[in-house]
Design an enzyme around this catalytic site. Structure first.
Site, PDB file in Angstrom:
ATOM      1  N   HIS A  79       4.725   6.897  -6.274  1.00 59.05           N
ATOM      2  CA  HIS A  79       5.136   8.803  -5.798  1.00 59.05           C
ATOM      3  C   HIS A  79       5.240   9.800  -7.573  1.00 59.05           C
ATOM      4  CE1 HIS A  79       7.097   7.625  -1.585  1.00 59.05           C
ATOM      5  NE2 HIS A  79       5.395   6.919  -1.829  1.00 59.05           N
ATOM      6  N   HIS A 234       0.057  11.670   2.740  1.00 63.73           N
ATOM      7  CA  HIS A 234       0.748  10.539   1.646  1.00 63.73           C
ATOM      8  C   HIS A 234       0.301   9.356   1.421  1.00 63.73           C
ATOM      9  CE1 HIS A 234       4.518   9.322   0.486  1.00 63.73           C
ATOM     10  NE2 HIS A 234       4.222   8.169   0.584  1.00 63.73           N
ATOM     11  N   HIS A 260      -1.748   0.109  -0.298  1.00 63.36           N
ATOM     12  CA  HIS A 260      -2.049  -0.606  -1.538  1.00 63.36           C
ATOM     13  C   HIS A 260      -2.584  -1.627  -2.960  1.00 63.36           C
ATOM     14  CE1 HIS A 260       1.477   3.105  -2.449  1.00 63.36           C
ATOM     15  NE2 HIS A 260       2.431   2.224  -1.758  1.00 63.36           N
TER      16      HIS A 260
END
Length: 281
Positions: A79, A234, A260
């Site tokens: 983030h 997101h 990821h």
């Protein structure tokens, strides 16, 4: 393609809750000279080790992107890195007194605001922005991630839902500072209700709450979404963060179900092509 490197005008600090530990975490961000990169430093450890945020220093991609070594790690960096990537900040020292940055509200919005408040400073040295001549592609099962040649940094994401009350989602944005701020930065991380108990038994997600994550039950999200496609947004935020681990580039990333782990595989491919073949720039 070239642009000037950038750092922040002055240092700042921020204290918040760690997602997994549930304890207070403080980060202190300080300007760095040119060609230093993004560095994380664990000031809570005796030797205060530090590393540069590059794909070579990824330690794990389980549920988040973790940088580090077998001896020490920093979890959930994506983030903060997303904010740095969108704002084109190249040189920065992040001192941290725990093994993860604060989760804030589960998005990158707070980090963007903090960085913009202190100001961004252009530096003398230039940075090369690479462009691709041909597609790159990675896949794992039903997860797909590809990057196509483009003169823009564009991301298209398809989220496929397995839950009643939560439909499939699609989002697509050309990433710029303005677009990221307005359309992507406030999209929150998410988790599934049936996993929470197991995670907390394993000592994870102890700081997670409805204030910093979307909680998804069998019949859909428990808390109100900020966007109808917030989960897909997101996922785009995560990709922007994970792509900060490689040299800056322009290309169109198309993602289906990826996370990821696959981001990391694509990042390795990108880094390999850039360093070995010297893409057009």
């Amino acid at each position: 393609m070239l642009r000037k490197q950038q750092t922040i005008k002055k240092e700042f600090s921020y204290t918040g809750t760690g997602l997994h530990t549930g304890e207070d975490v403080t980060i202190a961000c300080k300007p760095l000279p040119v060609d230093q990169g993004i560095k994380f430093k664990r000031v809570d450890l005796p030797e205060q080790p530090e590393l540069v945020a590059t794909v070579e220093n990824v330690h794990s991609t389980t549920r988040c992107t973790t940088l580090g070594t077998d001896k020490w790690q920093i979890n959930t960096v994506e983030h903060f890195l997303a904010a740095l990537n969108a704002l084109q900040i190249d040189n920065l020292l992040i001192e941290i007194d725990a093994n993860e940055p604060p989760i804030t509200d589960g998005s990158a919005k707070v980090f963007c605001q903090l960085l913009q408040e202190v100001g961004i400073e252009e530096q003398e040295q230039e940075v090369t922005i690479y462009q691709f001549d041909q597609p790159l592609y990675v896949r794992k099962g039903e997860q797909y991630l590809t990057i196509l040649p483009s003169d823009q940094f564009k991301i298209s994401y398809t989220f496929v839902s397995n839950y009643q009350g939560l439909g499939d989602q699609f989002a697509e944005f050309i990433i710029s500072e303005e677009v990221f701020n307005e359309e992507v930065s406030s999209a929150r991380t998410f988790g599934f209700a049936h996993e929470v108990e197991k995670l907390q038994e394993a000592g994870l997600a102890l700081g997670g709450s409805l204030d910093n994550a979307i909680l998804i039950a069998e019949d859909g999200p428990i808390n109100q979404l900020r966007f109808n496609d917030e989960i897909a947004r997101h996922k785009i935020l995560d990709i922007v963060g994970d792509m900060k681990l490689v040299p800056e580039f322009r290309g169109h990333i198309i993602a289906i179900r990826s996370g990821h782990e696959l981001n990391f595989e694509l990042a390795k491919r990108i880094k390999g092509v850039i360093t070995k073949e010297e893409l057009s720039c």
